[in-house]
Write a protein that holds these residues in place. Sequence first.
Motif, PDB file in Angstrom:
ATOM      1  N   GLY A   1      -3.975   0.963  10.641  1.00 43.11           N
ATOM      2  CA  GLY A   1      -3.393   2.302  10.914  1.00 43.11           C
ATOM      3  C   GLY A   1      -2.831   2.985   9.366  1.00 43.11           C
ATOM      4  N   ILE A   2      -2.715   2.315   8.420  1.00 44.08           N
ATOM      5  CA  ILE A   2      -2.326   2.920   7.164  1.00 44.08           C
ATOM      6  C   ILE A   2      -3.533   3.631   6.485  1.00 44.08           C
ATOM      7  N   TYR A   3      -4.726   2.966   7.085  1.00 43.75           N
ATOM      8  CA  TYR A   3      -5.995   3.440   6.231  1.00 43.75           C
ATOM      9  C   TYR A   3      -6.520   4.941   7.118  1.00 43.75           C
ATOM     10  N   GLN A   4      -6.590   6.047   6.277  1.00 43.29           N
ATOM     11  CA  GLN A   4      -6.668   7.323   6.889  1.00 43.29           C
ATOM     12  C   GLN A   4      -8.135   7.142   7.713  1.00 43.29           C
ATOM     13  N   ALA A   5      -9.014   6.555   7.188  1.00 37.17           N
ATOM     14  CA  ALA A   5     -10.344   6.571   8.073  1.00 37.17           C
ATOM     15  C   ALA A   5      -9.848   6.225   9.587  1.00 37.17           C
ATOM     16  N   VAL A   6      -8.659   5.484   9.624  1.00 32.92           N
ATOM     17  CA  VAL A   6      -8.448   4.860  11.155  1.00 32.92           C
ATOM     18  C   VAL A   6      -7.500   6.202  11.707  1.00 32.92           C
ATOM     19  N   SER A   7      -6.316   6.550  10.789  1.00 30.95           N
ATOM     20  CA  SER A   7      -5.257   7.316  11.335  1.00 30.95           C
ATOM     21  C   SER A   7      -5.690   8.666  11.587  1.00 30.95           C
TER      22      SER A   7
ATOM     23  N   PRO B   1       1.769   3.602  10.430  1.00 28.72           N
ATOM     24  CA  PRO B   1       2.661   3.308   9.189  1.00 28.72           C
ATOM     25  C   PRO B   1       2.109   4.391   8.095  1.00 28.72           C
ATOM     26  N   LYS B   2       3.014   4.538   7.164  1.00 29.29           N
ATOM     27  CA  LYS B   2       2.860   5.640   6.044  1.00 29.29           C
ATOM     28  C   LYS B   2       2.173   5.005   5.152  1.00 29.29           C
ATOM     29  N   GLY B   3       1.188   5.999   4.650  1.00 31.26           N
ATOM     30  CA  GLY B   3       0.226   5.493   3.635  1.00 31.26           C
ATOM     31  C   GLY B   3       1.057   5.432   2.273  1.00 31.26           C
ATOM     32  N   ARG B   4       2.079   6.325   2.083  1.00 28.94           N
ATOM     33  CA  ARG B   4       2.424   6.401   0.519  1.00 28.94           C
ATOM     34  C   ARG B   4       3.867   5.520   0.877  1.00 28.94           C
TER      35      ARG B   4
END
Lengths: 342, 392
Positions: free
Chosen positions: A238-244, B389-392
């Motif tokens: 879920g940290i990957y924007q392709a997923v989120s 979860p936060k990416g940054r």
Amino acid sequence: MDFAFSAEQEQLRGFAREFLAERYDDVRLAALADSETGTDGDVWPRLAEMGWLDGDLTFLDQAVLFEETGRRPLPAPFFSTMALAAPVFDEKLRAETGAGGLRATLAWAEPGVPQGLLDTAGLSTREADGRITGQKVLVPDGHAVDLLVVTTPEGLYAVDAADATITPHTAIDGTRRLADVRFDGAPARRLADLSALTAIRERAQAAAALEAVGVAQRALDLLVEYARTRQQFGKPIGIYQAVSHKASDIYVRLQEARSLAYWAAWCVDTGDALAGRACLAAKAHATESAVLACEQAIQGHGGIGFTWEHVLHRYYKRAQWLQAFDGAPRTQRAELAAALLD
Amino acid sequence: MDFRDSPEEAEFRTELRSWLLANLPEGWADRAPEAGRGDFEFLRAWGGKLYDAGYVGLTWPAEFGGRGLSPVYQAIYLEELARLNAPNHPGVIGLNMAGPTIIAWGTDAQKQRLLKPLLSGEEIWCQGFSEPGSGSDLAAGRTSAVLDGDHWVVNGQKVWSSYAHKADWCILVVRTDPEAPKHAGLSYLVVDMHSPGVEVRPLVQITGDPEFNEIFFTDVRVPKESILGAPGDGWKVAMTTLLHERGTLGFALTAGLEGTVNRLIELVRQPGPDGRRPADDPVVRDAVAREWIEMQSLRFTNYRSLTALLETGVPGPEGSMVKLAWSEANQRLTAFAQSLIGLTGQISDDAWWNGYWQYQQLRSRGNTIEAGTSEILRNIIAERVLGLPKGR
């Protein structure tokens, strides 16, 4: 202006959610869907006890139940009885249903002619002298009901399921199957004029939209839960924007669909002048969104989402059922376009 | 659940509608659509008229010149404007961003001095948040303010500031403590745009209009007391501004979209440049219905969000959601309209519909960038609404 359900309706929602989650966890739901009949034969009296089948529930009360039975599919002919048949019930049938003694559905479609709920021009099933003869197809839950409401050019009639020849199909959605039904001079009781189909269709479209909202919500919940916990490359996916970002897009579609479905439910409940348009819009948008939500959830899960074992395909199949019901979304859009442009 | 107006709301709506019909220039509702934003001095005068009639600051507390009404009235106001295609007050940055921030953080003296001319349109506001090196990453801004006696001395550059070329005041995020961690070193100033050392250079957008600007600050002296909150509170104060930006935005955007959908319906029902009526094409009909549905879905999402706001007092996450969905809907819709007129849509002198669709389509490309890019909004939804979860 107030766009919230009442405290009582929210309470009903809470009870429904708890009841369904407890009775139909994903394993039991799968077992029922793959069973001989695809239904939970014991649940109907429980629904009556809880008041879900009461004739005096408003459509907004029912709206809460339709949404929750999408979130956790109820393997019983609740949609068929309450959305498709009950709108034309008389006092006696309403009382029987409320007491838990009657499950019903609507038999409207016929082979080889247009099959929308309002397509009555080509019907060849006929009523004469209190008896019905003809053939109906694509009858939802036809194998799991006590009573059929049958459309004929003469009007809508009640026929006991025992007086009809019912041939169930195996179906993609195991908990909402379809049946062919033959009537050979079956005793019939008149319920309403054909014009009552308009009211049935509005309710059915709103109910389908609400159920679709529940389906899309569960698909999104499953996707989010998986994206939070599934680790790849040392991080939750879920940290990957392709997923989120896909999850965010589904959230947006879901909230739009929910807004339309509640609008439609309110319009039906109050008999608003825009009810017809609201129901068309809600059905088109919400059922399409539910399909999309399930497809993205399957994708987000990778291989496991594509297995029979995982619950997602149950939701996907329900979403597809709802999308196809009474015509694909472009059918509703064509009708809306006529209202807007002609 | 009930979406009907209460008797008071219905009365307000009727009064407003008659007021608009009586006060808009003659023939306004039937006039041909126009490209671009029109005459600023007309808009400023119009803002003053709206103010005198009591239609500005509807939800603001009465002590600050508002009417203390519920946000429902603001929603009705925006809907009615859109229905008559009437222009809004031009002081939108002041009304939606600077004003609420001053009410939340300002001193009594600041409220006394700043709020009334903001409402009346006598003073126009702009926003100095983005910089060439920090767009979405607001906290990375480098424009500095150093205390020198009774003044902050401001140096640096801001960009994408709408209305800066017309503005009297600027809400400005500056770095006052270069040693502190990124977010903690920021402060929030209120700057007189007529101060020596402020230079505004218009930036021409892809539409050809100079709607936004660069602002250069060279040794600009800002009175020490022209700060909102304490030094170091800049990030928190800026979040108040952005919350209000997105909190009230949905209705305005959707009301605008309703107008554009109605224009699309008008467009497809008329013969196009080739003499054919687009409404006779089933593909066009499907697309029009789709956009109408989308617009309604955003309308009712706003109502749901408003109900939540009335119950909890805090704007829900729907603000981000509606902005995200609206921007994409507006891009899709205007591009679709342009596609219906074909190569004719490329002619800009003697243009089809006075160039309305050309302008709208090009302008719409900014919609997914301004007021939070779609990428940032998707992050907000993923992280704050869905709990990913936060990416940054």
